[in-house]
Design a protein around this motif. Structure first.
Motif, mmCIF file in Angstrom:
data_model
loop_
_atom_site.group_PDB
_atom_site.id
_atom_site.type_symbol
_atom_site.label_atom_id
_atom_site.label_comp_id
_atom_site.label_asym_id
_atom_site.label_seq_id
_atom_site.Cartn_x
_atom_site.Cartn_y
_atom_site.Cartn_z
ATOM 1 N N ILE A 140 -37.482 63.714 -38.860
ATOM 2 C CA ILE A 140 -36.382 63.713 -37.903
ATOM 3 C C ILE A 140 -35.649 65.034 -38.077
ATOM 4 O O ILE A 140 -35.178 65.348 -39.174
ATOM 5 N N CYS A 141 -35.556 65.822 -37.018
ATOM 6 C CA CYS A 141 -34.965 67.159 -37.092
ATOM 7 C C CYS A 141 -34.202 67.473 -35.809
ATOM 8 O O CYS A 141 -34.505 66.928 -34.747
ATOM 9 N N VAL A 142 -33.274 68.404 -35.896
ATOM 10 C CA VAL A 142 -32.638 68.933 -34.700
ATOM 11 C C VAL A 142 -33.634 69.828 -33.966
ATOM 12 O O VAL A 142 -34.252 70.718 -34.564
ATOM 13 N N ASN A 143 -33.817 69.580 -32.670
ATOM 14 C CA ASN A 143 -34.633 70.416 -31.787
ATOM 15 C C ASN A 143 -33.716 71.307 -30.960
ATOM 16 O O ASN A 143 -32.586 70.912 -30.640
ATOM 17 N N TYR A 144 -34.208 72.484 -30.580
ATOM 18 C CA TYR A 144 -33.385 73.373 -29.759
ATOM 19 C C TYR A 144 -34.146 73.877 -28.545
ATOM 20 O O TYR A 144 -35.383 73.954 -28.541
ATOM 21 N N ASP A 145 -33.407 74.198 -27.507
ATOM 22 C CA ASP A 145 -33.920 74.704 -26.239
ATOM 23 C C ASP A 145 -34.031 76.223 -26.340
ATOM 24 O O ASP A 145 -33.028 76.935 -26.319
ATOM 25 N N THR A 158 -30.328 76.866 -37.948
ATOM 26 C CA THR A 158 -31.455 76.621 -38.845
ATOM 27 C C THR A 158 -31.125 75.600 -39.931
ATOM 28 O O THR A 158 -32.008 75.198 -40.687
ATOM 29 N N SER A 159 -29.861 75.166 -40.012
ATOM 30 C CA SER A 159 -29.448 74.303 -41.113
ATOM 31 C C SER A 159 -28.357 73.334 -40.676
ATOM 32 O O SER A 159 -27.761 73.482 -39.604
ATOM 33 N N TYR A 160 -28.083 72.362 -41.525
ATOM 34 C CA TYR A 160 -26.960 71.453 -41.292
ATOM 35 C C TYR A 160 -25.659 72.246 -41.191
ATOM 36 O O TYR A 160 -24.814 71.972 -40.333
ATOM 37 N N ASP A 161 -25.489 73.220 -42.092
ATOM 38 C CA ASP A 161 -24.248 73.993 -42.112
ATOM 39 C C ASP A 161 -24.028 74.744 -40.806
ATOM 40 O O ASP A 161 -22.890 74.871 -40.342
ATOM 41 N N ASP A 162 -25.093 75.241 -40.208
ATOM 42 C CA ASP A 162 -24.940 75.976 -38.950
ATOM 43 C C ASP A 162 -24.323 75.111 -37.858
ATOM 44 O O ASP A 162 -23.564 75.594 -37.016
ATOM 45 N N GLY A 265 -37.928 74.276 -30.068
ATOM 46 C CA GLY A 265 -38.204 74.582 -31.462
ATOM 47 C C GLY A 265 -37.496 73.607 -32.374
ATOM 48 O O GLY A 265 -36.719 72.752 -31.925
ATOM 49 N N VAL A 266 -37.739 73.730 -33.676
ATOM 50 C CA VAL A 266 -37.178 72.821 -34.677
ATOM 51 C C VAL A 266 -36.340 73.612 -35.673
ATOM 52 O O VAL A 266 -36.785 74.635 -36.196
ATOM 53 N N ALA A 267 -35.136 73.133 -35.924
ATOM 54 C CA ALA A 267 -34.288 73.700 -36.972
ATOM 55 C C ALA A 267 -34.761 73.123 -38.302
ATOM 56 O O ALA A 267 -34.419 72.000 -38.664
#
Length: 360
Positions: A140-145, A158-162, A265-267
């Motif tokens: 399970i990951c954050v995806n981006y456009d 690229t990270s939780y902190d971002d 893409g995937v962070a």
């Protein structure tokens, strides 16, 4: 991992995904140990190629009946309630977020499936009793456009902190942790990352940074996320979504015409690993058939069939994944993980706490 059926449903043909379909009719011999029907109980994302299932049926002599029972949490809870008189012989789809609940309630009986020795070490659990067999994994990951970030000349997170930085304000949509498997996984990933004392503060920052919460994956991904095919049609305005590492290859595989590269893409620094298990149900009537089916789930034929059907990764050594997965949706190199026992001890309290300050 019950939300990936969206991708399987796009294909439709060639998959066996519904109960009492195709070759899964009862042969009338009853459900005792001599029955030639083996019944699989699963969440609603079960899918297998017809040819692969037919090969098992031919070789084993068993017909397979599939009973789908909603999302993973619903299916597990119902299986526990009916454990004394189970609906079937094998249960597939309990994952590491719910595993301890199933084991503590005596849902499964012991059986070490043939081929268990080929399961990669990092996926093995319950080695003293062999009540469950690891079948697949996913992140399970954050995806981006990609197009949105290129257009706005902004580097994707690229990270939780971002995700809590001002540059990403009002960009992320996630699922409700109390109603959605990926939503819960994202919460657990943050708890693994920031610890018991730090995850609440992180979520308060996410809320202040405009995170949007919706009920489930399909709404988040297909209606709110600007990078998905469905989101483009819906004119969605959120370029970040909690989904799966296998979502980008799906956007390529099912596109017509196919793009040269994935539009999403995937962070990689936001991933939480899920592992799904299957087991022989306690009080199963056809234990012999159930054991044969569990053996089948670890064969190379089935393991290599899973990626393009359920958008998950195999867990046995030597099983190959499609080139699209390797290129567009590789597994996270260092995902967050959490011991199932810790999840069991904290899950309900964490979700209750999360609900109290994120949704209100």
């Amino acid at each position: 991992m019950n939300n990936k059926k969206f991708f399987a449903a796009v294909v439709g043909l060639g998959l066996v995904t519904l109960s009492a379909c195709g070759s899964s009719s009862d042969d009338g011999s009853g459900s005792g140990n001599n029955s030639k029907t083996v019944t699989l109980v699963s969440h609603d994302s079960w899918a297998v190629s017809k040819s692969v299932l037919a090969d098992f049926e031919k070789k084993s002599g068993y017909k397979v009946k599939v009973l789908e029972d909603g999302d993973a949490g619903q299916a597990v809870n119902k299986a526990i309630l009916t454990k004394d008189n189970p609906q079937g012989d094998v249960f597939f789809g309990v994952d590491n977020t719910l595993l301890s609940r199933a084991l503590d309630n005596g849902l499964f009986q012991s059986y070490e499936a043939k081929g268990a020795g080929r399961i990669k070490a990092e996926y093995r659990v319950d080695q003293d009793k062999h009540r469950v067999t690891p079948i697949d994994s996913g992140d399970i990951c954050v995806n981006y456009d990609k197009a949105w970030f290129t257009e706005h000349k902004l580097q994707p997170p690229t990270s939780y902190d971002d995700l809590v930085k001002p540059a990403y304000k009002n960009l992320l949509v996630t699922e409700n942790a109390s109603t959605s498997s990926p939503g819960l996984g994202f919460l657990l990933g943050s708890a693994a990352k920031f610890g018991d004392d730090g995850w609440q503060g992180y979520w308060k920052k996410l809320k202040a940074n405009g995170v949007k919460v919706v009920d489930g994956w399909e709404q988040a991904y297909n209606e709110e996320f600007s990078g998905s095919a469905g989101g483009k049609k819906a004119k969605a305005d959120r370029p970040l979504v909690v989904s799966y590492a296998s979502s980008p290859p799906a956007e390529v595989i099912y596109a017509d015409p196919k793009p040269k590269t994935a539009p999403t893409g995937v962070a990689q620094g936001t991933c939480f690993r899920q592992i799904e298990y299957a087991g022989l149900l306690s009080n199963a009537k056809n234990t012999k058939g159930g054991k044969a089916f569990l053996d089948f789930l670890l064969t190379k034929e089935f393991q290599q069939d899973m990626p393009l059907n359920m958008f998950v990764y195999p867990v046995v050594d030597g099983a190959q994944v499609p080139a699209e997965f390797t290129e567009y949706g590789p597994q996270a190199k260092d995902p967050e993980t959490m011991d199932p026992a810790k999840i069991a001890d904290n899950r309900d309290d964490w979700v209750k706490s999360w609900t109290s300050f994120v949704l209100k």
